[in-house]
Design a protein around this motif. Structure first.
Motif, PDB file in Angstrom:
ATOM      1  N   LYS A  71      68.103  52.677 142.213  1.00 15.76           N
ATOM      2  CA  LYS A  71      69.042  52.404 141.011  1.00 15.76           C
ATOM      3  C   LYS A  71      68.375  51.683 139.964  1.00 15.76           C
ATOM      4  O   LYS A  71      67.239  51.564 140.256  1.00 15.76           O
ATOM      5  CB  LYS A  71      69.897  51.208 141.523  1.00 15.76           C
ATOM      6  CG  LYS A  71      71.210  51.592 142.440  1.00 15.76           C
ATOM      7  CD  LYS A  71      72.320  50.558 142.659  1.00 15.76           C
ATOM      8  CE  LYS A  71      73.325  51.267 142.858  1.00 15.76           C
ATOM      9  NZ  LYS A  71      74.170  50.484 143.830  1.00 15.76           N
ATOM     10  N   ARG A  72      68.779  51.996 138.496  1.00 15.56           N
ATOM     11  CA  ARG A  72      67.926  51.528 137.433  1.00 15.56           C
ATOM     12  C   ARG A  72      68.767  50.007 136.959  1.00 15.56           C
ATOM     13  O   ARG A  72      69.838  50.124 137.150  1.00 15.56           O
ATOM     14  CB  ARG A  72      68.011  52.598 136.410  1.00 15.56           C
ATOM     15  CG  ARG A  72      67.409  53.837 136.914  1.00 15.56           C
ATOM     16  CD  ARG A  72      65.886  53.654 137.061  1.00 15.56           C
ATOM     17  NE  ARG A  72      65.212  54.823 137.411  1.00 15.56           N
ATOM     18  CZ  ARG A  72      65.004  55.222 138.570  1.00 15.56           C
ATOM     19  NH1 ARG A  72      65.112  54.265 139.687  1.00 15.56           N
ATOM     20  NH2 ARG A  72      64.443  56.563 139.058  1.00 15.56           N
ATOM     21  N   PRO A  73      67.993  49.405 136.353  1.00 16.29           N
ATOM     22  CA  PRO A  73      68.845  48.107 135.527  1.00 16.29           C
ATOM     23  C   PRO A  73      69.567  48.817 134.650  1.00 16.29           C
ATOM     24  O   PRO A  73      69.703  49.512 134.078  1.00 16.29           O
ATOM     25  CB  PRO A  73      67.721  47.548 134.626  1.00 16.29           C
ATOM     26  CG  PRO A  73      66.139  48.185 135.139  1.00 16.29           C
ATOM     27  CD  PRO A  73      66.592  49.401 135.933  1.00 16.29           C
ATOM     28  N   GLY A  74      70.958  47.959 135.057  1.00 15.12           N
ATOM     29  CA  GLY A  74      72.114  48.201 134.270  1.00 15.12           C
ATOM     30  C   GLY A  74      73.161  49.211 134.878  1.00 15.12           C
ATOM     31  O   GLY A  74      74.205  49.320 134.664  1.00 15.12           O
ATOM     32  N   ASP A  75      72.601  49.700 135.840  1.00 13.43           N
ATOM     33  CA  ASP A  75      73.410  50.602 136.978  1.00 13.43           C
ATOM     34  C   ASP A  75      74.601  50.007 137.653  1.00 13.43           C
ATOM     35  O   ASP A  75      74.433  48.715 138.070  1.00 13.43           O
ATOM     36  CB  ASP A  75      72.550  51.330 137.993  1.00 13.43           C
ATOM     37  CG  ASP A  75      71.949  52.493 137.402  1.00 13.43           C
ATOM     38  OD1 ASP A  75      71.966  52.939 136.333  1.00 13.43           O
ATOM     39  OD2 ASP A  75      71.055  53.398 138.130  1.00 13.43           O
ATOM     40  N   HIS A  76      75.853  50.511 137.488  1.00 11.02           N
ATOM     41  CA  HIS A  76      76.830  49.549 138.075  1.00 11.02           C
ATOM     42  C   HIS A  76      76.586  49.668 139.671  1.00 11.02           C
ATOM     43  O   HIS A  76      76.058  50.849 140.135  1.00 11.02           O
ATOM     44  CB  HIS A  76      78.045  50.519 137.672  1.00 11.02           C
ATOM     45  CG  HIS A  76      79.389  49.510 138.424  1.00 11.02           C
ATOM     46  ND1 HIS A  76      80.102  49.564 139.246  1.00 11.02           N
ATOM     47  CD2 HIS A  76      80.061  48.653 137.518  1.00 11.02           C
ATOM     48  CE1 HIS A  76      80.833  48.711 139.362  1.00 11.02           C
ATOM     49  NE2 HIS A  76      81.212  48.375 138.346  1.00 11.02           N
ATOM     50  N   GLU A  77      77.047  48.673 140.681  1.00 15.49           N
ATOM     51  CA  GLU A  77      77.008  48.593 141.884  1.00 15.49           C
ATOM     52  C   GLU A  77      77.475  49.824 142.611  1.00 15.49           C
ATOM     53  O   GLU A  77      77.163  50.246 143.769  1.00 15.49           O
ATOM     54  CB  GLU A  77      77.408  47.366 142.453  1.00 15.49           C
ATOM     55  CG  GLU A  77      78.810  47.121 142.321  1.00 15.49           C
ATOM     56  CD  GLU A  77      79.298  45.851 142.885  1.00 15.49           C
ATOM     57  OE1 GLU A  77      78.885  45.603 143.848  1.00 15.49           O
ATOM     58  OE2 GLU A  77      80.048  44.989 142.354  1.00 15.49           O
TER      59      GLU A  77
END
Ligand code: UD1
Length: 429
Positions: free
Chosen positions: A69-75
């Motif tokens: 996952k990348r910063p800002g990705d939704h869970e």
């Protein structure tokens, strides 16, 4: 073994993010075998079937990298898979792997098309009918493959490569259409597939194959034409939203009452099911972010429905609709026309006090005012989720056992429902 505990009675209110479609993600991953370049798939759902297919492809020598996952990705955001079949080191798909998931049999098509040989275990029995592969075998033979069955394996050879052909399916088959389509992309000459399945997942795979350099026209209609090419290349493709997950949550809201936004859903992928929900008394409103489904006050009206190939009412929503109709004001009739024996959920729904009578392929459901919670057993994938839907309105506690079927096809089911107010939890061990 994990179980799901539900205490029924809460309305659903909030937003449910819709995941990528399992039934598109699986053939798209398999299509990665057609090229020695990297195929990048976005919005792949985190499901047990996807993980299982990763193991199967790994056995053929395919490297699959799953980006974190990348910063800002939704869970709830789907995963991105980088699929690289630069070197296929093994053209055998063994029984131990194929027997766990039917769709893995489809690797036979890209292996034959690219490597001119494959040895794939027959998928074997299944909880929802006999589900033969005769039409898949017919399609590959038309394309010039020589197939023999030995020791439970289909051994397929096409020494000079596959050749374009006319393939007419006697029965609409999603699996047959996927296999014919994938195999034909690298065949010499033109293939015309008639009575092809029109399911949106076929269109999604055809779109991806075209981005890889294939020449396919007519996907989404009953006649698909494929001009064979010598080689396919890598591309990047986003898996379409899951129409069965969408329809399942829409039915859950219709069942409990409430108001839920199905975020990312596409109404045109399940219009027949949405029409049935409106007939049953739900309010369905397509909007920019997906579909909003609500039911306030009014009771559930009975409906008469037959399953049919797309664009008809999907067999994969039949069990969920039956759960919904158990509390309708009157009698409903649901006829299953796609799979024999796809009524495993009937006896489990009866444990909630549902009144269902089976006559051949038709179920008559006499609505009852109240369901009562019960311990129940999940049988197949879609049947399992119908038990969850019933549990959401049943008075008291429901315990759904054997939930590995749910994990095959529904991503974070209990999290998505509890975020909308349901009392539902996974009990591990
Ligand atoms: C796919 C879906 C499944 C869905 C089904 C019907 C995936 C991974 N699975 O299954 O969720 O319920 O479509 O929409 O996409 N048949 C034959 N001979 C064959 C092949 C099929 O007789 O060689 C029959 C089957 O037994 C069934 C009917 O054709 O009665 C339809 O099957 P098919 O459309 O192929 O289903 P699947 O692709 O297995």
């Amino acid at each position: 073994m994990d179980r799901i505990r539900i205490v029924g009675g809460s309305k659903l209110n909030g937003t449910i993010p819709i995941s990528g479609a399992k039934n598109a993600a699986l053939p798209l991953m398999i299509a990665g075998l057609l090229t020695d370049e990297t195929l990048i798939l976005d919005n792949v759902p985190r499901l047990a079937d996807v993980a299982q297919l990763q193991r199967i492809l790994g056995n053929h020598g395919v490297d699959i990298m799953s980006a974190g996952k990348r910063p800002g990705d939704h869970e709830y955001q789907g995963q991105t898979l980088h699929i690289s079949a630069a070197n296929i080191i093994d053209t055998t798909a063994p029984y131990e792997l194929v027997s766990k998931m039917r769709a893995s049999f489809w690797v036979i098509a890209p292996l034959l098309a690219r490597m001119h040989e494959a040895k794939v275990s027959l998928p074997g029995g299944c909880a929802i009918g006999t589900r033969p592969v005769d039409l898949l075998i017919m399609a590959l033979e038309k394309l010039g493959a020589e197939l023999t069955i030995d020791g439970g394996y289909v051994i397929a050879k096409a020494p000079g490569g596959l050749k374009g052909a006319e393939i007419d399916f006697a029965k609409v088959t999603v699996s047959g259409t996927h296999v014919a389509l994938m195999a034909a992309t690298l065949a010499k000459g033109t293939t015309v597939i008639t009575n092809a399945a029109c399911e949106p997942e076929i269109v999604d795979v055809a779109d991806c194959l075209n981005k890889m350099g294939a020449r396919i026209t007519g996907a989404g209609t009953t006649t698909i034409t494929v001009e064979g090419v010598a080689k396919l290349h890598g591309t990047r493709h986003t898996v379409l939203p899951d129409r069965i997950e969408t329809g399942t949550y829409a039915m859950a809201v219709a069942m409990t009452g409430g108001d839920v936004q199905l975020s990312g859903a596409r109404p045109e992928l399940l219009q027949a099911a949405l029409d049935v929900l409106v007939e049953a008394g739900a309010t369905v409103t397509p909007n920019n972010d997906g579909i909003r489904v609500a039911r306030n006050g009014a009771g559930i009206k009975p409906v008469n429905v037959s399953t049919a190939p797309f664009p008809g009412f999907p067999t994969d929503l039949q069990a969920q609709l039956m759960a919904l109709m158990t509390t309708a004001k009157g009698s409903s009739h649901i006829t299953e026309t796609i799979f024999e024996n796809r009524f495993m959920h009937v006896q489990e729904l009866a444990r909630f006090g549902a009144r269902i009578h089976l006559d051949g392929e038709t179920a008559t459901i006499d609505g009852t005012a109240k369901l009562r919670g019960a311990p129940v057993m999940a049988t197949d994938l879609r049947a399992s989720v119908s038990l969850v839907i019933a549990g959401l309105v049943a008075e008291g506690e429901t315990m759904v056992n054997r939930i590995y079927h749910l994990d095959r096809g529904f991503e974070r089911l209990e999290e998505k429902l509890s975020a909308c107010g349901a009392t539902i939890e996974r009990i591990s061990g």
